[in-house]
Design an enzyme around this catalytic site. Sequence first.
Site, short mmCIF file in Angstrom:
data_model
loop_
_atom_site.label_atom_id
_atom_site.label_comp_id
_atom_site.label_asym_id
_atom_site.label_seq_id
_atom_site.Cartn_x
_atom_site.Cartn_y
_atom_site.Cartn_z
N HIS A 1 0.83 -1.21 0.00
CA HIS A 1 0.00 0.00 0.00
C HIS A 1 0.86 1.26 0.00
O HIS A 1 0.35 2.37 -0.04
CB HIS A 1 -0.89 0.05 1.26
CG HIS A 1 -0.09 0.24 2.51
ND1 HIS A 1 0.53 -0.80 3.14
CD2 HIS A 1 0.22 1.35 3.21
CE1 HIS A 1 1.18 -0.35 4.20
NE2 HIS A 1 1.02 0.96 4.26
C1 UD1 Z 1 -1.71 5.44 5.71
C2 UD1 Z 1 -0.38 6.02 6.21
C3 UD1 Z 1 0.72 4.99 6.03
C4 UD1 Z 1 0.35 3.69 6.71
C5 UD1 Z 1 -1.01 3.22 6.22
C6 UD1 Z 1 -1.44 2.01 6.99
C7 UD1 Z 1 0.02 8.43 5.97
C8 UD1 Z 1 0.71 9.46 5.17
N1 UD1 Z 1 0.00 7.20 5.44
O1 UD1 Z 1 -1.58 5.17 4.32
O2 UD1 Z 1 1.92 5.47 6.61
O3 UD1 Z 1 1.34 2.74 6.42
O4 UD1 Z 1 -1.98 4.25 6.42
O5 UD1 Z 1 -2.39 1.26 6.28
O6 UD1 Z 1 -0.49 8.71 7.02
N2 UD1 Z 1 -9.01 4.53 1.97
C9 UD1 Z 1 -10.24 3.91 1.99
N3 UD1 Z 1 -10.75 3.53 3.18
C10 UD1 Z 1 -10.12 3.70 4.36
C11 UD1 Z 1 -8.88 4.34 4.35
C12 UD1 Z 1 -8.32 4.75 3.15
O7 UD1 Z 1 -10.86 3.72 0.95
O8 UD1 Z 1 -10.64 3.31 5.42
C13 UD1 Z 1 -8.42 4.92 0.66
C14 UD1 Z 1 -8.83 6.30 0.20
O9 UD1 Z 1 -8.94 6.26 -1.21
C15 UD1 Z 1 -7.64 7.15 0.59
C16 UD1 Z 1 -6.48 6.20 0.40
O10 UD1 Z 1 -7.00 4.93 0.78
O11 UD1 Z 1 -7.51 8.30 -0.20
C17 UD1 Z 1 -5.28 6.53 1.24
O12 UD1 Z 1 -5.60 6.61 2.62
P1 UD1 Z 1 -4.61 7.38 3.64
O13 UD1 Z 1 -5.06 7.16 5.03
O14 UD1 Z 1 -4.41 8.78 3.20
O15 UD1 Z 1 -3.24 6.65 3.37
P2 UD1 Z 1 -2.86 5.11 3.40
O16 UD1 Z 1 -2.37 4.72 2.06
O17 UD1 Z 1 -3.95 4.33 4.02
N1 UDP Z 2 -3.10 -6.22 8.50
C1 UDP Z 2 -4.38 -6.76 8.71
N2 UDP Z 2 -5.12 -7.09 7.62
C2 UDP Z 2 -4.67 -6.97 6.34
C3 UDP Z 2 -3.37 -6.42 6.15
C4 UDP Z 2 -2.61 -6.04 7.25
O1 UDP Z 2 -4.80 -6.93 9.85
O2 UDP Z 2 -5.40 -7.29 5.41
C5 UDP Z 2 -2.33 -5.79 9.68
C6 UDP Z 2 -1.00 -6.47 9.86
O3 UDP Z 2 -1.15 -7.58 10.68
C7 UDP Z 2 -0.12 -5.39 10.50
C8 UDP Z 2 -0.78 -4.10 10.13
O4 UDP Z 2 -2.02 -4.42 9.51
O5 UDP Z 2 -0.12 -5.50 11.91
C9 UDP Z 2 0.07 -3.35 9.16
O6 UDP Z 2 -0.64 -2.28 8.64
P1 UDP Z 2 -0.31 -1.63 7.25
O7 UDP Z 2 0.42 -2.59 6.42
O8 UDP Z 2 -1.60 -1.10 6.74
O9 UDP Z 2 0.57 -0.38 7.66
P2 UDP Z 2 2.12 -0.15 8.02
O10 UDP Z 2 2.52 -1.13 9.05
O11 UDP Z 2 2.89 -0.28 6.74
O12 UDP Z 2 2.16 1.26 8.49
#
Ligand code: UD1
Ligand code: UDP
Length: 437
Positions: free
Chosen positions: A203
């Site tokens: 992601h």
């Molecule tokens: C965010 C964090 C990243 C973290 C990740 C964990 C920042 C800059 N990024 O990335 O560091 O590793 O979360 O998963 O804070 N969206 C949905 N539903 C949701 C959430 C997000 O559809 O519940 C979609 C939306 O299109 C949104 C995009 O995901 O625009 C990005 O969401 P955002 O929270 O900005 O960043 P992540 O890629 O989730």
């Molecule tokens: N995770 C989860 N379901 C999924 C993918 C990831 O529960 O489908 C959990 C995973 O066990 C880990 C956490 O999400 O503890 C990691 O989150 P993510 O990869 O979104 O973010 P990051 O750690 O890169 O910030």
Amino acid sequence: MKIAVVLGTRPEIIKMAPVISHILEQEDECLIIHTGQHYDTQMSRQFFIDLDLPIPDYNIGIGSKSALKQISIIIDELEDILESECVDIVLVQGDTNTVLAGAVASNKLKIPVGHVESGLRSFDKDMPEEINRILADDSSMLYFVPTNETGINLLNEAVDHDRIYVTGNTIVDACNRHKEIALKKSKLKDELLFDDYIALTMHRAENVDDNQRLSQIVDAILDLEYNIVFPVHPHTKKSLVDAGLYESLVEAENIQITKPLGYLDFLYLLCGSRVILTDSGGVQEEAVTLNIPCVTLRYSTERPETVSCGANILAGSTSVEIKKNITRILEDEIVYEGMSNAVNPYGDGESSKKIYDVIKSYHDRGLLRIRKLNDITRFNGYHLYSISSDVTVGEYEKTNRNSTIQQVFNSDGESEFITDDLELKNKTIIVKEFEVN
Ligand code: UD1
Ligand code: UDP
């Protein structure tokens, strides 16, 4: 004691869950403030259910916006919440926009901030998370670092060593607590198409927002002669659909696409996986905790311990390198065994207790307050000394009461991690000297 936890995304909920549970078990108050950065049921609510967490006291409902809007609105909303709640400390975890906003808002309100998983550095300032973690650290009072190596990053930025606590990573607590339940309770076993598979997650913005990288990764997994189970993050799904790559994955016979999984189902998936392919921070840590070889779809990692202990390989995002690394691990038994048996650098699963104990000790000694400039009556500056006597850090600071050692360099000029019992003989130290009210 009243502790506020500001969280907003999936990994923050998972990694703060053991801390929240521990605070509540001690019968202290724990205020949960959800920013709503992640809001889909599968990205948020499901984790409160799986991890047995109370419903948040507040939900700011920030949703998906530009980073600047997310950060500025969260800060604005937190001002009212935190001013009315009179908490002793605010805890944030990791490096998301939520973390930056939570740390800065609390700091401006002169509420101490404890940063869980502090000190990580990828040294890649193009990553939004790198800036978030540096600014969150700059706003913090207590630094809970997972390993000595991460602590050294903070020492190199002149953070006081007496504010840095090596606690391990709370992901180990979460994994240990939930693994057995996941293996017993998860319904995923009825849905998995394969017995033998690689679990994939990705992601990271630098992969999924870059069409060239994204299509290289997709090429690699379509081409691999292994089964892949891929729970798709909503951000990634959007990018795959926009790039016209989603359908090819859905149709591929070796790939099973799922929605993002809840924590128990995801742990179940990881436990049965031969290799983990990921760009996630938390998943790299879970891989070493569960003794499963990891291939990381990145060129840098703020978790270098996973690589140096032998559990993780950085393959980057080209199709050739991804395929080469996975094939090597799966086809060479010695490599596979070596990676699976790496020693976990992230501690023993007692991180939440360690974090709580530090906070409690500061609280009970009346130290949970930000030192204001006018508390410092005299600042004598920073000094460089060569030490020739047999003395440890603890002994030096006890004798020189108005001094804190900021950095220790050994005779090779390398910065050392500072602990009370670190020997200083034949080393050079940088000392901050001041007097406090
Ligand atoms: C965010 C964090 C990243 C973290 C990740 C964990 C920042 C800059 N990024 O990335 O560091 O590793 O979360 O998963 O804070 N969206 C949905 N539903 C949701 C959430 C997000 O559809 O519940 C979609 C939306 O299109 C949104 C995009 O995901 O625009 C990005 O969401 P955002 O929270 O900005 O960043 P992540 O890629 O989730
Ligand atoms: N995770 C989860 N379901 C999924 C993918 C990831 O529960 O489908 C959990 C995973 O066990 C880990 C956490 O999400 O503890 C990691 O989150 P993510 O990869 O979104 O973010 P990051 O750690 O890169 O910030």
